[in-house]
Design an enzyme around this catalytic site. Structure first.
Site, short mmCIF file in Angstrom:
data_model
loop_
_atom_site.label_atom_id
_atom_site.label_comp_id
_atom_site.label_asym_id
_atom_site.label_seq_id
_atom_site.Cartn_x
_atom_site.Cartn_y
_atom_site.Cartn_z
N ASP A 1 -11.02 -6.61 -5.71
CA ASP A 1 -11.20 -5.73 -6.91
C ASP A 1 -11.92 -6.96 -8.09
O ASP A 1 -10.77 -7.62 -8.19
CB ASP A 1 -10.48 -5.00 -7.26
CG ASP A 1 -10.11 -3.70 -6.41
OD1 ASP A 1 -11.05 -3.39 -5.47
OD2 ASP A 1 -9.06 -3.10 -6.30
N HIS B 1 -8.18 -3.11 1.52
CA HIS B 1 -7.49 -4.27 0.96
C HIS B 1 -6.25 -4.78 1.97
O HIS B 1 -5.80 -5.94 1.89
CB HIS B 1 -6.66 -3.87 -0.52
CG HIS B 1 -7.42 -3.72 -1.55
ND1 HIS B 1 -8.11 -4.78 -2.15
CD2 HIS B 1 -8.27 -2.35 -2.11
CE1 HIS B 1 -8.85 -4.37 -3.15
NE2 HIS B 1 -8.64 -3.02 -2.99
N GLN C 1 0.86 -1.04 0.05
CA GLN C 1 -0.05 -0.16 -0.02
C GLN C 1 1.07 1.35 0.19
O GLN C 1 0.49 2.27 -0.73
CB GLN C 1 -1.04 0.07 1.10
CG GLN C 1 -2.09 1.04 1.20
CD GLN C 1 -3.23 0.77 -0.09
OE1 GLN C 1 -3.26 -0.14 -0.55
NE2 GLN C 1 -3.46 1.90 -0.65
N SER D 1 -6.44 1.55 4.06
CA SER D 1 -7.05 0.71 2.75
C SER D 1 -7.65 -0.60 3.11
O SER D 1 -7.13 -1.41 3.92
CB SER D 1 -6.06 0.49 1.73
OG SER D 1 -6.45 -0.54 0.77
N VAL E 1 -5.55 6.83 -4.22
CA VAL E 1 -5.04 5.71 -3.43
C VAL E 1 -4.97 5.79 -1.99
O VAL E 1 -4.72 7.07 -1.39
CB VAL E 1 -3.56 5.51 -3.76
CG1 VAL E 1 -2.95 4.08 -3.07
CG2 VAL E 1 -3.10 5.25 -5.26
N GLU F 1 -16.54 3.05 -6.98
CA GLU F 1 -15.84 1.94 -7.66
C GLU F 1 -16.66 0.69 -7.84
O GLU F 1 -16.83 -0.15 -6.82
CB GLU F 1 -14.71 1.68 -6.47
CG GLU F 1 -13.64 2.88 -6.00
CD GLU F 1 -12.42 2.17 -5.29
OE1 GLU F 1 -12.29 1.05 -4.88
OE2 GLU F 1 -11.51 2.96 -5.33
ZN LIG Z 1 -10.40 -2.06 -4.13
#
Ligand SMILES: [Zn+2]
Length: 281
Positions: free
Chosen positions: A202, A195, A158, A193, A187, A250
């Site tokens: 994704d 993630h 990240q 994040s 970002v 997103e």
């Molecule tokens: Zn994502």
């Protein structure tokens, strides 16, 4: 949804030692079983020659890289012991409802969960893996081609992504302060994040692997948006919730929250921030 084609690695390691026996017993037993085994082999072989349908379904493309023995792969996971059981999902302190955004960075003591490796170098929390696998299988069974393009990210990864964005902006002439602010719009700052939780993936349509708004028009996204809640996933950053999530639309970022939360969020048209605010403490 109570049947999963592949259990997590945890199930595998729990199941395997059962077959152990002492060597001498095993030899005796295997001598007794040998004629039966030969007969079985013969029948199995002739089944193949006669065109039996024991070949694996072409639709079953596991995300997991490791191949598990067939008898273990067939074992269903009891929904009552599943970590995402509805009884737990009402409590907002569960692992699957971990809130991570700009205002709620990952906790200092966050431990990376047990991960299940996916094809293409990807990985997801092993507890969410069976649901992801089932969703991908069912999407493919509908004749579509979903492709995972991002999943678990380490903190280092990240940071690398953030630095890369920062560099690009500085090269474009942004001042350091502006670049920092602008980079965070695209970002997530390291530690903020989703993630990094290993609960987000994704997913794009193989025929259109671009992360822009057009992605929502693809057959894969149309299918996922309609069905993801059945598997415990939500489209995490809907177009009309950016003010609350802090992230732009997103139409490819799916987050595992468990089926109860996913269905409530979808039916009531909420985002995770709203759902957690209203969830019982
Ligand atoms: Zn994502």
């Amino acid at each position: 949804m109570t049947y999963y084609p592949k259990p997590s690695a945890r199930t595998q390691s729990r199941t395997l030692p059962k077959g152990r026996s002492f060597p001498r017993q095993r030899r005796r037993r295997s001598r007794r079983l040998l004629p039966l085994a030969l007969l079985g082999l013969l029948l199995f072989g002739s089944g193949f020659l006669l065109g039996s349908t024991r070949v694996p379904s072409p639709l079953s493309q596991p995300e997991e890289r490791t191949d598990l023995p067939a008898q273990i792969a067939q074992e269903p996971i009891a929904s009552s012991t599943s970590p995402g059981s509805p009884a737990q999902a009402a409590d907002k302190d569960t692992w699957e409802l971990l809130l991570v955004n700009a205002e709620h960075p990952l906790p200092e003591d966050f431990q990376v969960p047990e991960l299940t490796a996916l094809r293409g170098g990807h990985a997801i929390d092993s507890r969410a893996y069976p649901a992801l696998q089932q969703m991908m299988d069912d999407c493919r069974a509908a004749g579509l081609e979903p492709t995972i393009c991002s999943s678990y990210r380490t903190r280092d990864k990240q940071e690398e992504l953030f630095e890369k964005k920062l560099d690009t902006l500085l090269q474009q002439g942004y001042s350091p302060e502006e670049a920092e602010r602008e980079a965070a719009r695209w970002v997530a700052r390291p530690g903020t994040s989703e993630h990094e939780t290993a609960l987000a993936v994704d997913i794009v349509d193989a025929a259109y692997q671009i992360l822009d708004q057009q992605q929502e028009q693809t057959p894969v996204q149309q299918w996922l948006m309609t069905h993801c809640a059945e598997y415990g996933f939500i489209l995490r950053y809907p177009t009309d919730k950016s003010d609350l999530t802090g992230i732009g639309y997103e139409p490819w970022h799916y987050r595992y929250v468990g089926t109860e939360a996913a269905e409530a969020i979808t039916e009531q048209h909420l985002c995770l921030e709203e759902y957690l605010r209203d969830a019982p403490t």
